[in-house]
Design an enzyme around this catalytic site. Structure first.
Site, PDB file in Angstrom:
ATOM      1  N   ARG A   8       3.733  10.153 -62.121  1.00 10.11           N
ATOM      2  CA  ARG A   8       3.744   8.702 -62.108  1.00 10.11           C
ATOM      3  C   ARG A   8       4.004   8.183 -63.508  1.00 10.11           C
ATOM      4  O   ARG A   8       3.787   8.880 -64.499  1.00 10.11           O
ATOM      5  CB  ARG A   8       2.431   8.153 -61.562  1.00 10.11           C
ATOM      6  CG  ARG A   8       1.212   8.545 -62.370  1.00 10.11           C
ATOM      7  CD  ARG A   8      -0.084   8.177 -61.670  1.00 10.11           C
ATOM      8  NE  ARG A   8      -0.309   6.752 -61.617  1.00 10.11           N
ATOM      9  CZ  ARG A   8      -0.370   6.048 -60.490  1.00 10.11           C
ATOM     10  NH1 ARG A   8      -0.270   6.640 -59.333  1.00 10.11           N
ATOM     11  NH2 ARG A   8      -0.578   4.757 -60.525  1.00 10.11           N
ATOM     12  N   GLU A  67       2.084  -0.086 -50.288  1.00  7.42           N
ATOM     13  CA  GLU A  67       1.078  -0.738 -49.459  1.00  7.42           C
ATOM     14  C   GLU A  67       1.033  -2.208 -49.879  1.00  7.42           C
ATOM     15  O   GLU A  67       0.886  -2.515 -51.062  1.00  7.42           O
ATOM     16  CB  GLU A  67      -0.296  -0.097 -49.685  1.00  7.42           C
ATOM     17  CG  GLU A  67      -1.351  -0.773 -48.820  1.00  7.42           C
ATOM     18  CD  GLU A  67      -2.736  -0.166 -48.946  1.00  7.42           C
ATOM     19  OE1 GLU A  67      -2.924   0.753 -49.756  1.00  7.42           O
ATOM     20  OE2 GLU A  67      -3.623  -0.644 -48.216  1.00  7.42           O
ATOM     21  N   LYS A 120      -3.299  -0.544 -59.317  1.00  6.58           N
ATOM     22  CA  LYS A 120      -3.315  -1.789 -58.557  1.00  6.58           C
ATOM     23  C   LYS A 120      -4.720  -2.378 -58.493  1.00  6.58           C
ATOM     24  O   LYS A 120      -4.912  -3.576 -58.582  1.00  6.58           O
ATOM     25  CB  LYS A 120      -2.793  -1.536 -57.148  1.00  6.58           C
ATOM     26  CG  LYS A 120      -1.559  -2.353 -56.829  1.00  6.58           C
ATOM     27  CD  LYS A 120      -1.260  -2.334 -55.348  1.00  6.58           C
ATOM     28  CE  LYS A 120      -0.364  -1.164 -55.003  1.00  6.58           C
ATOM     29  NZ  LYS A 120      -0.113  -1.073 -53.561  1.00  6.58           N
TER      30      LYS A 120
HETATM   31  P1  ATP Z   1      -2.033   2.371 -57.312  1.00 11.46           P
HETATM   32  O1  ATP Z   1      -2.401   3.780 -57.604  1.00 11.46           O
HETATM   33  O2  ATP Z   1      -1.699   1.550 -58.509  1.00 11.46           O
HETATM   34  O3  ATP Z   1      -2.956   1.680 -56.359  1.00 11.46           O
HETATM   35  P2  ATP Z   1      -0.354   3.125 -55.200  1.00 11.46           P
HETATM   36  O4  ATP Z   1       0.312   4.417 -55.420  1.00 11.46           O
HETATM   37  O5  ATP Z   1      -1.526   3.113 -54.298  1.00 11.46           O
HETATM   38  O6  ATP Z   1      -0.643   2.463 -56.581  1.00 11.46           O
HETATM   39  P3  ATP Z   1       1.536   2.124 -53.392  1.00 11.46           P
HETATM   40  O7  ATP Z   1       1.793   0.738 -52.988  1.00 11.46           O
HETATM   41  O8  ATP Z   1       0.967   3.056 -52.405  1.00 11.46           O
HETATM   42  O9  ATP Z   1       0.643   2.055 -54.675  1.00 11.46           O
HETATM   43  O10 ATP Z   1       2.832   2.757 -54.038  1.00 11.46           O
HETATM   44  C1  ATP Z   1       4.094   2.743 -53.443  1.00 11.46           C
HETATM   45  C2  ATP Z   1       4.954   3.817 -54.048  1.00 11.46           C
HETATM   46  O11 ATP Z   1       5.065   3.620 -55.446  1.00 11.46           O
HETATM   47  C3  ATP Z   1       4.326   5.168 -53.834  1.00 11.46           C
HETATM   48  O12 ATP Z   1       5.329   6.046 -53.369  1.00 11.46           O
HETATM   49  C4  ATP Z   1       3.822   5.561 -55.184  1.00 11.46           C
HETATM   50  O13 ATP Z   1       3.934   6.935 -55.370  1.00 11.46           O
HETATM   51  C5  ATP Z   1       4.737   4.799 -56.136  1.00 11.46           C
HETATM   52  N1  ATP Z   1       4.031   4.487 -57.372  1.00 11.46           N
HETATM   53  C6  ATP Z   1       2.903   3.762 -57.519  1.00 11.46           C
HETATM   54  N2  ATP Z   1       2.520   3.731 -58.806  1.00 11.46           N
HETATM   55  C7  ATP Z   1       3.432   4.444 -59.501  1.00 11.46           C
HETATM   56  C8  ATP Z   1       3.594   4.788 -60.885  1.00 11.46           C
HETATM   57  N3  ATP Z   1       2.737   4.390 -61.824  1.00 11.46           N
HETATM   58  N4  ATP Z   1       4.669   5.540 -61.233  1.00 11.46           N
HETATM   59  C9  ATP Z   1       5.556   5.934 -60.294  1.00 11.46           C
HETATM   60  N5  ATP Z   1       5.459   5.652 -58.988  1.00 11.46           N
HETATM   61  C10 ATP Z   1       4.412   4.919 -58.580  1.00 11.46           C
HETATM   62 MG    MG Z   2      -1.152   4.035 -52.273  1.00  9.62          MG
END
Ligand code: ATP
Ligand code: MG
Length: 564
Positions: free
Chosen positions: A263, A37, A273
């Site tokens: 993760r 996102e 984030k």
């Molecule tokens: P946050 O929880 O930090 O807000 P998010 O998952 O909402 O992160 P996105 O931009 O939606 O952030 O993530 C894009 C992709 O990266 C998703 O497929 C998510 O699963 C993966 N991702 C995000 N954080 C991690 C992490 N710590 N380890 C592995 N993959 C991750």
């Molecule tokens: Mg997300």
């Protein structure tokens, strides 16, 4: 393109893909996607997902789409899109012409929603947020059906159209899937599909005032793009039945398989984030690309290489249970890569003036110094030497304790690539008692670095010639958090911040070969650590170096202990 190991990685996700090859579930196709996102910069956790999704596509000769999962207007910007694309490229991956935006699917998603209403599988609900929560039940009690659940299809179609047309205020209505209010899986209790949000979107402007929820938009975006394997993190395990429900309810031919993995969590680091946004917005760091940030932009500016990060991601692998990876492993991967690649140079961070009394005034010599002790191919440079040099304050002690082998009154050491020098006098500031300069003599017979009479010295120290060296600023970065597990939850993270995460040294001296060091160049400052020129603030006239990582490798020690 990225797998630097000769043996391709293997893990439970690749096992599933190979099983699908055998059963021909997707006609031998592999299509993944990376769906961030654009509401922040990518961090090292995203790198794990990037390496996994793009790595699988490379390994199985499939495709990986780059998709902006931009279904929430709040906080999403083009700046974040640009940064994400830059960072994925920098990591070493490409998507050819397959850059997609979930926001491009808004029309189609709307049509899918209408279709679900037509099929009696979605309804407009007008409960308030509090009522909705109350009706939802909890883990031990089933929910209750909304009084709006059995309205007619015509009524729902009409209301949904008017929601889209902007007739209602935020919160007045939502569109919900009609599934099962008694499901033990709370996610399935008539989840919200669309809500009213009167916010402009960075791409669609004010065209829309209803926006789809993640669960609805994501599976359909995957299906629209003909994805085969939709890899996401474990928090979405409970959402998988819903992912499948939408696709089944619409009887879509393209039905990807969602697979969840753990993760990345890193010690001394926060990878949420929301928390990173807070650090930036409240000014605890200098921005998303502050070299202390766990973002790829921060790591790049700090001097980390994409190869080191990819290697780290390969090493941690992919598992099904959450764990915390030691940040020392990441730092180890960075050192390992830089140890091979970074030219060695000399820099003095806290200069102490040394006058070599018996070296002729005005005389200069040049030493030919190899850039890498194990790699002659990296060549060498000339390092000038003269009567007055600087050494690091840490390499001299007037009253040395037992195990201090470096310079001290009456003691002889070797100058790296140069002569033996012996300290003969110490000049102090009469007011403060601080050592202002020291005087040495040199042995002209030791230019080779060895004494003809065979006498030994205990230490070799680095130095620069006073007149030839260049002034530089050095930023010593350390971990941003001082606790191994800074809590991602809780109101305040500032208590976990490391007050010593940045120390700026403004009177450093570096050898003259660095005069034209391009922004972002990486070096090993001998005996000190790995550094890179700052990509923003450094230029030939104003050299600024960031410490990438020190030389001390705590992970190597952990490995050694494990072997014993
Ligand atoms: P946050 O929880 O930090 O807000 P998010 O998952 O909402 O992160 P996105 O931009 O939606 O952030 O993530 C894009 C992709 O990266 C998703 O497929 C998510 O699963 C993966 N991702 C995000 N954080 C991690 C992490 N710590 N380890 C592995 N993959 C991750
Ligand atoms: Mg997300």
């Amino acid at each position: 393109m990225s797998q630097n190991n000769s043996t391709p990685p293997s893990d439970f996700i690749r096992d599933i893909i190979e099983e699908h090859f055998r059963s021909n579930r997707f006609d031998g196709r592999v299509a993944t996607r990376f769906p961030p996102e654009p509401n922040g910069y990518l961090h090292i956790g995203h790198a794990k997902s990037v390496c996994l999704n793009f790595g699988i596509a490379v390994q199985y000769k499939g495709t990986c789409n780059m998709r902006m999962d931009d279904t929430d207007p709040v906080g999403e910007t083009q700046e974040f899109v640009d940064s994400i694309l830059r960072d994925v490229k920098w990591l070493g991956f490409g998507w050819e012409d397959r850059l997609y935006y979930a926001s491009d699917y808004y029309n189609q998603l709307y049509r899918y929603a209408v279709e679900l209403i037509r099929r009696g599988k979605a309804y407009v609900c007008s409960l308030s947020a509090d009522e909705t929560r109350e009706y939802r039940g909890n883990l031990t009690e089933p929910g209750r059906e909304s009084p709006y659940r059995n309205h007619s299809i015509e009524e729902n179609l009409d209301l949904f159209e008017r929601m889209r047309a902007g007739e209602f205020e935020e919160g007045a209505h939502v569109l919900r899937a009609r599934i099962d209010m008694a499901s033990p899986n709370m996610t399935m209790r008539d989840p919200v599909m669309y809500r009213i949000k009167k916010e402009p979107h960075y791409r669609t402007g004010s065209q829309w005032c209803i926006y789809p929820m993640y669960d609805f938009a994501h599976c359909l975006s995957d299906s629209i793009e003909n994805i085969t394997h939709s890899i996401c993190t474990l928090e979405f395990e409970n959402n998988r039945p819903l992912y499948d429900w939408y696709l089944d309810a619409l009887e879509l031919k393209s039905h990807p398989q969602q697979i969840e993995f753990a993760r990345l969590n890193l010690s001394f680091t926060i990878l949420s984030k929301r928390r990173l946004i807070e650090l930036v917005e409240k000014g605890y760091v200098g921005g998303w690309n502050d070299p202390r940030m766990p973002t790829l932009a921060g790591m790049r500016r700090r001097g980390y290489t994409p190869e080191a990060i990819r290697n780290f991601c390969d090493r941690i692998g992919v598992a099904k249970n959450d764990s915390i990876v030691d940040v020392a492993l990441l730092e180890h991967c960075v050192r390992e890569d830089l140890n091979e690649k970074a030219p060695r140079v000399m820099a003095v961070l806290r200069p102490l003036k040394v006058i070599i009394d018996n070296y002729p005034e005005g005389k200069e010599e040049e030493f030919d110094c190899p850039y890498h002790p194990q790699n002659a191919g990296m060549g060498s440079r000339k390092v000038p030497f003269s009567r007055v040099i600087y050494i690091d304050r840490e390499d001299f002690l007037e009253h040395p304790p037992k195990k201090f082998y470096r310079l001290a009154p009456g003691r002889e050491v070797r100058l790296r690539y140069g002569y033996f020098v012996k300290c003969v006098n110490v000049v102090k500031d009469p007011a403060t008692g601080e050592v202002r300069e020291i005087h040495c003599t040199y042995d002209p017979g030791t230019r080779s670095g060895f004494a003809p009479d065979g006498r030994k010295v205990e230490a070799t120290i680095h130095w620069v010639s006073a007149v030839h060296s260049l002034p530089a600023e050095v930023r010593l970065y350390d971990r941003l958090f001082q606790t191994a597990n800074p809590l991602e939850e809780g109101p305040d993270i500032t208590g976990f911040l490391n007050p010593k995460s940045l120390e700026v040294l403004r009177s450093c001296r570096v050898e003259p070969s660095l005069v034209n060091a391009a922004p972002g160049s990486r070096f090993q400052f001998e005996r000190v650590g790995y550094f890179c020129t700052d990509s923003i603030d450094s230029s030939g006239g104003n050299l600024v170096f960031n410490r990438t990582v020190s030389l001390r490798d705590s992970w190597a020690k952990i490995l050694e202990k494990a072997k014993k």
